[in-house]
Design a protein around this motif. Structure first.
Motif, short mmCIF file in Angstrom:
data_model
loop_
_atom_site.label_atom_id
_atom_site.label_comp_id
_atom_site.label_asym_id
_atom_site.label_seq_id
_atom_site.Cartn_x
_atom_site.Cartn_y
_atom_site.Cartn_z
N GLU A 176 0.84 -1.20 0.00
CA GLU A 176 0.00 0.00 0.00
C GLU A 176 0.87 1.25 0.00
O GLU A 176 1.84 1.35 0.75
CB GLU A 176 -0.90 -0.01 1.23
N ASN B 215 3.82 2.55 -5.93
CA ASN B 215 3.27 2.66 -7.28
C ASN B 215 3.20 1.28 -7.92
O ASN B 215 4.05 0.43 -7.68
CB ASN B 215 4.15 3.58 -8.14
N SER B 216 2.18 1.07 -8.72
CA SER B 216 1.99 -0.20 -9.44
C SER B 216 2.17 0.04 -10.92
O SER B 216 1.75 1.07 -11.44
CB SER B 216 0.59 -0.76 -9.20
N ILE C 54 -0.31 3.00 -11.59
CA ILE C 54 -1.20 3.47 -10.53
C ILE C 54 -0.33 4.05 -9.42
O ILE C 54 0.53 3.36 -8.87
CB ILE C 54 -2.06 2.32 -9.96
N THR D 215 -0.74 3.23 -4.59
CA THR D 215 -1.74 2.16 -4.65
C THR D 215 -2.45 1.98 -3.30
O THR D 215 -1.81 1.96 -2.25
CB THR D 215 -1.08 0.85 -5.08
N ASP E 286 -7.66 -0.62 -4.80
CA ASP E 286 -7.17 -0.87 -6.16
C ASP E 286 -7.02 -2.36 -6.43
O ASP E 286 -6.79 -2.76 -7.58
CB ASP E 286 -5.82 -0.18 -6.37
N SER E 287 -7.14 -3.18 -5.42
CA SER E 287 -7.04 -4.63 -5.62
C SER E 287 -8.15 -5.09 -6.54
O SER E 287 -9.33 -4.86 -6.29
CB SER E 287 -7.16 -5.35 -4.28
N VAL F 264 -2.94 -5.69 -3.18
CA VAL F 264 -2.36 -4.59 -2.43
C VAL F 264 -2.25 -5.01 -0.97
O VAL F 264 -3.26 -5.30 -0.33
CB VAL F 264 -3.20 -3.31 -2.57
#
Lengths: 113, 111
Positions: free
Chosen positions: B15, B18-19, B77, B80, B84-85, B109
């Motif tokens: 968490e 960035n993804s 993203i 995150t 966002d999961s 996440v």
């Protein structure tokens, strides 16, 4: 915010039976779609519909499938004689062609026994 | 033939990090690309799109990058969050009606 709705949320049927899946697209959209998603797999295009006729269809969309817009609001997918392999989530989408953005409904889970 | 595929089936991030989710496509005629988010039991939800005449587009916390030279698309993203999961799909249209979806990447996440 307007949204695409679908009924029923879950349909259980016996193999060989006919099913009709229903969708109410967003009211000012003119392009409508059906997709399916077998559990755990990707979303697959079935058919697109515009101006009361099919504009494009995939090889999945064989003679067992048909689509209809029976009135000004509903858009339906009919499977005439369901097979076990028709079990999947079926998603309806409608499109705002000014942006090419498709909005999906919540889906109908079809289970063929 | 047409295909849109993803490099990794799952991605796990902390968490706040960035993804980056990647996607490759094979149809050089594709001119419109979309990223969708699908939460469990729901339909695909539009996140962001990009046309082939652009190489970057930003939204709220999301950025899509398009590299036409190597036919590669990515979704970034920022920061995150647990919300966002989901499974993220890239998709492609090439001027017609059909949208071709990739296989999907599941984003986890970790709090």
């Amino acid at each position: 915010e307007p949204e695409v709705t679908q009924t029923p949320s879950h349909q259980v049927t016996q193999m060989g039976q006919e099913v009709i899946l229903r969708c109410v697209p967003i009211s000012n959209h003119l392009y409508f779609y059906w997709y399916r998603q077998i559990l755990g797999q990707k979303v697959e295009f079935l058919v697109s519909f515009y101006n009361n006729e099919i504009s494009e269809k995939s090889e999945i969309f064989d003679d067992q499938f048909s689509v209809e817009r029976p009135d000004g609001s509903n858009f339906t997918l009919k499977i005439r004689s369901t097979k076990l392999e028709d079990s999947a989530m079926y998603f309806c989408a409608s499109e705002d062609r000014t942006t090419d953005t498709q909005y999906f409904g919540p889906g109908t889970r079809l289970t063929v026994l | 033939g047409e295909s849109v595929g993803l490099h990794l089936p799952t991605l796990s991030v902390q968490e706040g990090d960035n993804s980056i989710i990647n996607c490759a496509y094979s149809n050089s005629a594709s001119d419109y690309f979309i990223w969708y988010k699908q939460e469990s039991g729901k339909g695909p939800q539009f996140i962001i799109d990009i046309r082939s005449n652009m190489d970057k587009r930003q939204g709220q916390r999301v950025t899509v990058l398009l590299n036409k030279t190597v036919k590669h698309l990515s979704l970034q993203i920022a920061a995150t969050q647990p919300g966002d999961s989901a499974v993220y799909f890239c998709a492609e249209k090439s001027g017609g009606f059909k949208t071709i979806f990739g296989a999907g990447t599941r984003l986890f996440v970790k709090a």
